[in-house]
Design an enzyme around this catalytic site. Structure first.
Site, PDB file in Angstrom:
ATOM      1  CG  ASP A 310      -1.691   1.204   1.222  1.00 59.22           C
ATOM      2  OD1 ASP A 310      -2.160   1.595   0.033  1.00 59.22           O
ATOM      3  OD2 ASP A 310      -2.590   1.117   2.153  1.00 59.22           O
ATOM      4  CG  HIS A 515      -7.651   4.145   2.623  1.00 49.48           C
ATOM      5  ND1 HIS A 515      -8.552   5.416   2.638  1.00 49.48           N
ATOM      6  CD2 HIS A 515      -7.192   3.929   3.637  1.00 49.48           C
ATOM      7  CE1 HIS A 515      -8.233   5.761   4.127  1.00 49.48           C
ATOM      8  NE2 HIS A 515      -7.643   4.881   4.579  1.00 49.48           N
ATOM      9  CG  HIS A 516      -4.117   3.528  -3.115  1.00 49.29           C
ATOM     10  ND1 HIS A 516      -3.103   4.475  -3.706  1.00 49.29           N
ATOM     11  CD2 HIS A 516      -5.182   3.880  -3.077  1.00 49.29           C
ATOM     12  CE1 HIS A 516      -3.600   5.635  -3.781  1.00 49.29           C
ATOM     13  NE2 HIS A 516      -5.027   5.174  -3.595  1.00 49.29           N
ATOM     14  N   PRO A 517      -4.682  -0.982  -1.037  1.00 52.25           N
ATOM     15  CG  PRO A 517      -6.199  -2.279  -0.121  1.00 52.25           C
ATOM     16  CD  PRO A 517      -5.791  -0.832  -0.439  1.00 52.25           C
TER      17      PRO A 517
END
Length: 581
Positions: A310, A515-517
């Site tokens: 992330d 919040h970019h997993p």
């Protein structure tokens, strides 16, 4: 006459505001009215394609299969419809921690998050049609060729180079009028960025004004772009508010999925799309880890749940000595703000406030980094603390003028585009939907610290430049008690050159995830080059979990492109199967 006209405008704003609230409430009440729902009598039907999860990848894939396939398609989604509130761009944050958010929390972080409650990061994930595409900040990314070429070069994925993906990325981009680009003269901040682009032309920096998935002032997610146009097709059924508990594998003659458990019903099918938690709960993953949870193993894939990556950000508040306009409470409460939005979809309510970014893709071994400009002067304490999990002192150190409703300013956000830190996702117990054990392991790599410091130094150089001088900017270096041995000292507020030790301390205390997993069902290790689960003939994974490395930007458009490519393979297989009959 002027005062009378102003009063009329105020009254009109109140009336329109009241009517808009009624519309929003009506939309919220009707949020679960999903069309084309699977009827009880159809629950024993066999479907050719079952797609689990109506997020970015699932909605896109459903659209392509329903439109172009001769087979039947079932889309299963744990939530229902998002309400109209989710369509208003600036209200995005109010969707988080609500009924359409799984509201996950990370495990306590070892190397970061010291200024957060229990050292845990908030990890919003969308629950409903559109998934996290209805919770995100709607920023579109055109893609970066070297990202895909690195998959080819470092993961032996010859089918995933930029040459193969360029056309799918182009197809993933909404066409006008389904996109909003922030105008050059939107505000004094965008004008400063425009001047900085000319001033720093000798650097390797790339300046971009924000591109939003917004149409006529409303969020235009994959639901509007892909799913809605096919939602009434006769070969498509939707099953909302349904949890898939388990997939069953059987050899016939090769290992394949034969059924799935949805609530109390089994739905037979031929081709399926799944992701990580469901795989683990179904006994697919690391056999030793599954055994400890009491989950019978069906298929050994030891790398399921590993390689979590992330982006990680450090926000810094910059006050301005001039009138913006920037987002603050006075701007939002101005009746003209609502009137402009309802009449033309413009103004502060019509985007999320991210006005542009500057990226350096590195060179001579330097790591790539990004700098994002968020045009907000006054940050609401209760709203941000709710969605960030900040402790009070950490929030107030970052945003010392939060109480000033007329404060002008912006937030500059520095991040490393290709972080090296890797984490994992696991199950707390055999029940999939209990809060999973999500460990992003932020800042476990010292390379990420050095990369982010480079981004911060470049952000400071921009803010201190003559291009920004007309804004009279002042960087507010946070006074974090645990970092006081390293700064900020008085000289830091004059020369804006605090020590690396201070910047690292800030990162580890008040940095936030993006919040970019992705990465936990990575291409090459968990799924093959056509997204099929390794060793299982009819299961594919089509979401951000397949990304072997981070995307050098917002990943939503890349997931759309991946789903478009997956659909092309599935439809080609269907055509070939038909020709062989």
């Amino acid at each position: 006459m002027g005062m009378k006209f102003q009063k009329i405008l105020v009254l009109a704003g109140i009336v329109i505001g009241f009517l808009s609230i009624i519309v929003v409430l009506a939309g919220t009440l009707l949020k679960n009215s999903v069309p084309n729902v699977l009827a009880p009598v159809e629950r024993h039907f066999a479907f050719d394609y079952v797609i689990v999860g109506g997020g970015t990848g699932g909605s896109t894939l459903t659209s392509l299969l329903a439109k172009n396939s001769n087979g039947s398609v079932l889309l299963i989604e744990a939530g229902g419809q998002f309400g109209l509130l989710s369509r208003i761009p600036l209200l995005t944050t109010f969707q988080q921690k609500g009924i359409n958010d799984w509201s996950f929390l990370s495990v306590p972080q070892k190397h970061s998050s010291r200024g957060l409650i229990e050292r845990r990061q908030c990890l919003p994930r969308g629950k409903g049609l559109g998934g996290s595409a209805n919770l995100n900040y709607m920023l579109h990314f055109d893609g970066h060729g070297p990202d895909f070429d690195s998959w080819r070069d470092h993961h032996n994925l010859s089918d995933w180079s930029w040459a193969q993906m360029r056309s799918f990325m182009a197809a993933a981009k909404p066409k006008n009028p389904d996109m909003l680009e922030i105008p050059r003269r939107y505000s004094k901040l965008t004008e400063a960025l425009e001047e900085a682009q000319a001033q720093f032309a000798y650097k390797d920096w790339i300046f971009r004004r924000s591109l939003y998935n917004i149409r006529n002032g409303l969020r235009h997610s994959v639901v509007q772009q892909f799913l809605n146009p096919v939602i009434h097709h006769s070969n498509l059924r939707l099953l909302p508010d349904a949890l898939v508990k388990r997939i069953q594998l059987a050899p016939s003659p090769f290992l394949q999925a034969t059924s799935i458990l949805v609530g109390i019903k089994d739905e037979e099918n031929r081709e399926k799309e799944f992701s990580i938690e469901l795989l683990m709960a179904s006994g697919i993953g690391d056999v030793s880890a599954l055994k400890k949870l009491g989950i019978p193993a069906q298929h050994s894939l030891p790398l399921v749940g590993h390689n979590l990556h992330d982006h990680f950000n450090l926000p810094l508040f910059v006050s301005m000595g001039v009138t913006g306009p920037t987002l603050n409470q006075n701007t939002l409460l101005n009746p003209m703000t609502l009137i402009n939005y309802l009449s033309s979809g413009s103004g502060p309510l019509g985007n999320f406030g991210v006005l542009g970014n500057v990226v350096s893709y590195g060179g001579l071994g330097a790591p790539p980094y990004g700098i994002t400009f968020f045009g907000a002067g006054a940050i609401d304490e209760s709203a941000l603390m709710s969605i960030s999990n900040f402790k009070g002192p950490a929030f107030r150190a970052l945003f010392p003028r939060y109480y000033n409703s007329s404060q002008e300013g912006f937030v500059v956000i520095s991040s490393c585009l290709q972080p090296k830190s890797r984490g994992s996702v696991g199950l707390l117990n055999r029940h999939m939907r209990r809060n999973p054990l999500i460990d992003p392991n932020y800042l476990s790599s010292e390379e990420d610290v050095a990369c982010t410091i480079s981004a911060i130094r470049s952000a400071v150089e921009l803010v201190n430049s003559t291009a920004f001088a007309a804004l009279h900017p002042r960087i507010h270096w946070p006074r974090v008690q645990e970092c006081s041995n390293f700064g900020p000292f008085e000289r830091d507020f004059f020369d804006n050159r605090p020590s690396d030790q201070y910047l690292e301390c800030l990162m580890r205390h008040v940095g936030l995830g993006s919040h970019h997993p992705g990465g936990t069902c990575a291409l090459g290790s968990v799924v093959d080059s056509q997204l099929r689960l390794k060793g299982v003939s009819n299961v594919r994974v089509v979401d951000a979990s397949v990304l072997p490395r981070p995307i050098s930007g917002n990943p939503n458009s890349v997931v759309v492109a991946i789903a478009l490519r997956a659909a092309s393979w599935i439809l080609k297989s269907e055509l070939q199967a038909g020709d062989s009959k």
